[in-house]
Design a protein around this motif. Structure first.
Motif, PDB file in Angstrom:
ATOM      1  N   ARG A 158    -116.530  22.295 -25.471  1.00  0.00           N
ATOM      2  CA  ARG A 158    -117.370  23.323 -25.449  1.00  0.00           C
ATOM      3  C   ARG A 158    -117.497  23.710 -27.007  1.00  0.00           C
ATOM      4  NH1 ARG A 158    -119.655  26.383 -22.381  1.00  0.00           N
ATOM      5  NH2 ARG A 158    -119.432  28.386 -23.180  1.00  0.00           N
ATOM      6  N   THR A 159    -116.377  23.406 -27.886  1.00  0.00           N
ATOM      7  CA  THR A 159    -116.571  23.589 -29.288  1.00  0.00           C
ATOM      8  C   THR A 159    -117.638  22.711 -29.807  1.00  0.00           C
ATOM      9  OG1 THR A 159    -114.283  23.966 -29.625  1.00  0.00           O
ATOM     10  CG2 THR A 159    -115.459  23.443 -31.452  1.00  0.00           C
ATOM     11  N   GLY A 160    -117.767  21.476 -29.552  1.00  0.00           N
ATOM     12  CA  GLY A 160    -118.800  20.418 -29.815  1.00  0.00           C
ATOM     13  C   GLY A 160    -120.133  20.891 -29.369  1.00  0.00           C
ATOM     14  N   TYR A 161    -120.210  21.266 -28.165  1.00  0.00           N
ATOM     15  CA  TYR A 161    -121.561  21.709 -27.434  1.00  0.00           C
ATOM     16  C   TYR A 161    -122.085  22.985 -28.400  1.00  0.00           C
ATOM     17  CZ  TYR A 161    -124.323  24.317 -24.203  1.00  0.00           C
ATOM     18  OH  TYR A 161    -125.322  25.142 -23.536  1.00  0.00           O
ATOM     19  N   HIS A 162    -121.062  24.102 -28.608  1.00  0.00           N
ATOM     20  CA  HIS A 162    -121.753  25.011 -29.426  1.00  0.00           C
ATOM     21  C   HIS A 162    -122.029  24.581 -30.892  1.00  0.00           C
ATOM     22  CE1 HIS A 162    -121.703  28.250 -26.341  1.00  0.00           C
ATOM     23  NE2 HIS A 162    -120.490  27.693 -25.820  1.00  0.00           N
ATOM     24  N   ARG A 163    -121.080  23.875 -31.413  1.00  0.00           N
ATOM     25  CA  ARG A 163    -121.634  23.519 -32.809  1.00  0.00           C
ATOM     26  C   ARG A 163    -122.975  22.841 -32.927  1.00  0.00           C
ATOM     27  NH1 ARG A 163    -117.328  25.112 -36.615  1.00  0.00           N
ATOM     28  NH2 ARG A 163    -119.509  25.175 -37.936  1.00  0.00           N
ATOM     29  N   GLY A 164    -123.180  22.045 -31.746  1.00  0.00           N
ATOM     30  CA  GLY A 164    -124.551  21.244 -31.851  1.00  0.00           C
ATOM     31  C   GLY A 164    -125.527  22.152 -31.415  1.00  0.00           C
ATOM     32  N   LEU A 165    -125.305  23.245 -30.598  1.00  0.00           N
ATOM     33  CA  LEU A 165    -126.548  24.177 -30.221  1.00  0.00           C
ATOM     34  C   LEU A 165    -126.760  24.784 -31.628  1.00  0.00           C
ATOM     35  CD1 LEU A 165    -125.332  26.062 -27.126  1.00  0.00           C
ATOM     36  CD2 LEU A 165    -127.309  24.488 -27.250  1.00  0.00           C
ATOM     37  N   ASP A 166    -125.731  25.134 -32.552  1.00  0.00           N
ATOM     38  CA  ASP A 166    -126.203  25.531 -33.872  1.00  0.00           C
ATOM     39  C   ASP A 166    -126.990  24.685 -34.497  1.00  0.00           C
ATOM     40  OD1 ASP A 166    -124.583  27.819 -33.307  1.00  0.00           O
ATOM     41  OD2 ASP A 166    -122.854  27.102 -34.514  1.00  0.00           O
ATOM     42  N   GLN A 167    -126.579  23.561 -34.876  1.00  0.00           N
ATOM     43  CA  GLN A 167    -127.488  22.590 -35.428  1.00  0.00           C
ATOM     44  C   GLN A 167    -128.843  22.334 -34.793  1.00  0.00           C
ATOM     45  OE1 GLN A 167    -124.911  18.864 -35.353  1.00  0.00           O
ATOM     46  NE2 GLN A 167    -123.575  20.162 -36.350  1.00  0.00           N
ATOM     47  N   LEU A 168    -128.846  22.240 -33.733  1.00  0.00           N
ATOM     48  CA  LEU A 168    -130.198  22.218 -32.938  1.00  0.00           C
ATOM     49  C   LEU A 168    -131.106  23.288 -33.300  1.00  0.00           C
ATOM     50  CD1 LEU A 168    -129.133  20.738 -29.465  1.00  0.00           C
ATOM     51  CD2 LEU A 168    -130.690  19.518 -30.952  1.00  0.00           C
ATOM     52  N   ARG A 169    -130.599  24.348 -33.193  1.00  0.00           N
ATOM     53  CA  ARG A 169    -131.355  25.702 -33.614  1.00  0.00           C
ATOM     54  C   ARG A 169    -131.890  25.469 -34.989  1.00  0.00           C
ATOM     55  NH1 ARG A 169    -127.279  28.475 -30.439  1.00  0.00           N
ATOM     56  NH2 ARG A 169    -128.221  28.704 -28.434  1.00  0.00           N
ATOM     57  N   ARG A 170    -131.073  25.168 -35.961  1.00  0.00           N
ATOM     58  CA  ARG A 170    -131.355  25.116 -37.384  1.00  0.00           C
ATOM     59  C   ARG A 170    -132.400  23.922 -37.612  1.00  0.00           C
ATOM     60  NH1 ARG A 170    -126.088  26.084 -38.235  1.00  0.00           N
ATOM     61  NH2 ARG A 170    -125.696  23.612 -38.511  1.00  0.00           N
ATOM     62  N   ALA A 171    -132.541  23.009 -36.728  1.00  0.00           N
ATOM     63  CA  ALA A 171    -133.566  21.753 -36.587  1.00  0.00           C
ATOM     64  C   ALA A 171    -134.666  22.303 -36.043  1.00  0.00           C
ATOM     65  CB  ALA A 171    -132.909  20.586 -35.977  1.00  0.00           C
ATOM     66  N   GLY A 172    -134.951  23.635 -35.507  1.00  0.00           N
ATOM     67  CA  GLY A 172    -136.104  23.944 -34.873  1.00  0.00           C
ATOM     68  C   GLY A 172    -136.272  23.974 -33.407  1.00  0.00           C
ATOM     69  N   TRP A 173    -134.977  23.596 -32.827  1.00  0.00           N
ATOM     70  CA  TRP A 173    -135.141  23.350 -31.125  1.00  0.00           C
ATOM     71  C   TRP A 173    -135.209  24.910 -30.632  1.00  0.00           C
ATOM     72  CZ3 TRP A 173    -131.106  24.674 -27.750  1.00  0.00           C
ATOM     73  CH2 TRP A 173    -131.020  24.033 -26.492  1.00  0.00           C
ATOM     74  N   LYS A 174    -136.289  25.148 -29.680  1.00  0.00           N
ATOM     75  CA  LYS A 174    -136.375  26.415 -29.387  1.00  0.00           C
ATOM     76  C   LYS A 174    -135.551  26.543 -27.719  1.00  0.00           C
ATOM     77  CE  LYS A 174    -139.087  27.559 -32.546  1.00  0.00           C
ATOM     78  NZ  LYS A 174    -138.333  28.124 -33.653  1.00  0.00           N
ATOM     79  N   GLY A 175    -134.791  25.570 -27.457  1.00  0.00           N
ATOM     80  CA  GLY A 175    -133.998  25.857 -26.130  1.00  0.00           C
ATOM     81  C   GLY A 175    -134.567  24.871 -25.018  1.00  0.00           C
ATOM     82  N   PHE A 176    -135.633  24.148 -25.502  1.00  0.00           N
ATOM     83  CA  PHE A 176    -136.186  23.069 -24.576  1.00  0.00           C
ATOM     84  C   PHE A 176    -136.876  22.012 -25.450  1.00  0.00           C
ATOM     85  CE2 PHE A 176    -139.011  26.646 -25.603  1.00  0.00           C
ATOM     86  CZ  PHE A 176    -140.354  25.839 -25.929  1.00  0.00           C
ATOM     87  N   GLY A 177    -137.076  20.827 -24.651  1.00  0.00           N
ATOM     88  CA  GLY A 177    -137.528  19.659 -25.387  1.00  0.00           C
ATOM     89  C   GLY A 177    -136.645  18.495 -25.544  1.00  0.00           C
ATOM     90  N   ALA A 178    -137.018  17.326 -25.652  1.00  0.00           N
ATOM     91  CA  ALA A 178    -136.474  16.159 -25.644  1.00  0.00           C
ATOM     92  C   ALA A 178    -135.285  16.071 -26.839  1.00  0.00           C
ATOM     93  CB  ALA A 178    -137.277  14.864 -25.685  1.00  0.00           C
ATOM     94  N   LEU A 179    -134.375  15.810 -26.693  1.00  0.00           N
ATOM     95  CA  LEU A 179    -133.297  15.202 -27.771  1.00  0.00           C
ATOM     96  C   LEU A 179    -132.705  13.947 -27.562  1.00  0.00           C
ATOM     97  CD1 LEU A 179    -130.649  18.383 -26.792  1.00  0.00           C
ATOM     98  CD2 LEU A 179    -132.597  18.319 -28.529  1.00  0.00           C
ATOM     99  N   PRO A 180    -133.717  12.857 -28.015  1.00  0.00           N
ATOM    100  CA  PRO A 180    -133.559  11.404 -27.747  1.00  0.00           C
ATOM    101  C   PRO A 180    -132.213  11.026 -28.268  1.00  0.00           C
ATOM    102  CG  PRO A 180    -135.099  11.865 -29.583  1.00  0.00           C
ATOM    103  CD  PRO A 180    -134.726  13.229 -28.960  1.00  0.00           C
ATOM    104  N   TRP A 181    -131.624  10.206 -27.149  1.00  0.00           N
ATOM    105  CA  TRP A 181    -130.351   9.398 -27.258  1.00  0.00           C
ATOM    106  C   TRP A 181    -130.639   8.363 -28.339  1.00  0.00           C
ATOM    107  CZ3 TRP A 181    -125.535   9.550 -26.110  1.00  0.00           C
ATOM    108  CH2 TRP A 181    -124.575   8.032 -26.269  1.00  0.00           C
ATOM    109  N   ALA A 182    -131.900   7.989 -28.402  1.00  0.00           N
ATOM    110  CA  ALA A 182    -132.205   6.877 -29.463  1.00  0.00           C
ATOM    111  C   ALA A 182    -132.053   6.970 -30.851  1.00  0.00           C
ATOM    112  CB  ALA A 182    -133.743   6.284 -29.160  1.00  0.00           C
ATOM    113  N   HIS A 183    -132.166   8.398 -31.091  1.00  0.00           N
ATOM    114  CA  HIS A 183    -131.952   9.049 -32.544  1.00  0.00           C
ATOM    115  C   HIS A 183    -130.314   9.142 -32.594  1.00  0.00           C
ATOM    116  CE1 HIS A 183    -132.676  10.911 -36.390  1.00  0.00           C
ATOM    117  NE2 HIS A 183    -132.224  12.128 -35.927  1.00  0.00           N
ATOM    118  N   GLU A 184    -129.734   8.143 -33.308  1.00  0.00           N
ATOM    119  CA  GLU A 184    -128.477   8.452 -33.372  1.00  0.00           C
ATOM    120  C   GLU A 184    -127.569   9.436 -33.724  1.00  0.00           C
ATOM    121  OE1 GLU A 184    -124.631   5.581 -34.940  1.00  0.00           O
ATOM    122  OE2 GLU A 184    -126.658   4.692 -34.785  1.00  0.00           O
TER     123      GLU A 184
END
Length: 136
Positions: free
Chosen positions: A64-90
């Motif tokens: 849960r800690t990793g998940y929430h820290r990742g959500l913070d990073q995703l939002r800073r990267a412009g993620w709006k709560g939907f859309g692809a998060l490609p596994w191919a991008h390490e």
């Protein structure tokens, strides 16, 4: 950056400095303490706890800690709560691994609603992630 069929751009996280430390064999506890915003460090701790077989609650907390820290990073990267998060991008793999660990830990402790939500989230993020993480 590519788009899916709906025109929603993929989200690609920045390189995680913790990845290099983990690759070098530094203890994941030390890495998480040094880089507490790293989803990957928390994911590794969760995966290790799950592998022990009797630390499911601890795994859930790490995941849960990793998940929430990742959500913070995703939002800073412009993620709006939907859309692809490609596994191919390490750099996305730390978040996706934390999400998969959260799925497994939630299922292990009987948190079935969260297990279902995280499974759906993974599938919507990238079907390749499901296969790579042994969930597909």
């Amino acid at each position: 950056m590519s788009d899916n069929l709906l025109g929603i751009p993929e989200t690609r996280l920045a390189v995680d400095p913790a990845a290099e430390k983990l690759e070098a064999g530094v203890d994941p506890v030390q890495v998480a303490a040094t880089y507490p915003a790293s989803s990957l460090a928390w994911a590794v701790l969760a995966e290790d706890a799950l592998a022990d077989g009797d630390r499911d609650v601890e795994a859930y907390a790490y995941a849960r800690t990793g998940y929430h820290r990742g959500l913070d990073q995703l939002r800073r990267a412009g993620w709006k709560g939907f859309g692809a998060l490609p596994w191919a991008h390490e750099p996305n793999r730390g978040f996706l691994r934390a999400l998969a660990a959260l799925h497994r830990a939630a299922a292990a402790i009987g948190e079935l609603d969260e297990a279902e939500r995280t499974s759906t989230f993974l599938a919507e993020s990238d079907a390749a992630a499901l296969a790579e993480l042994g969930l597909g």
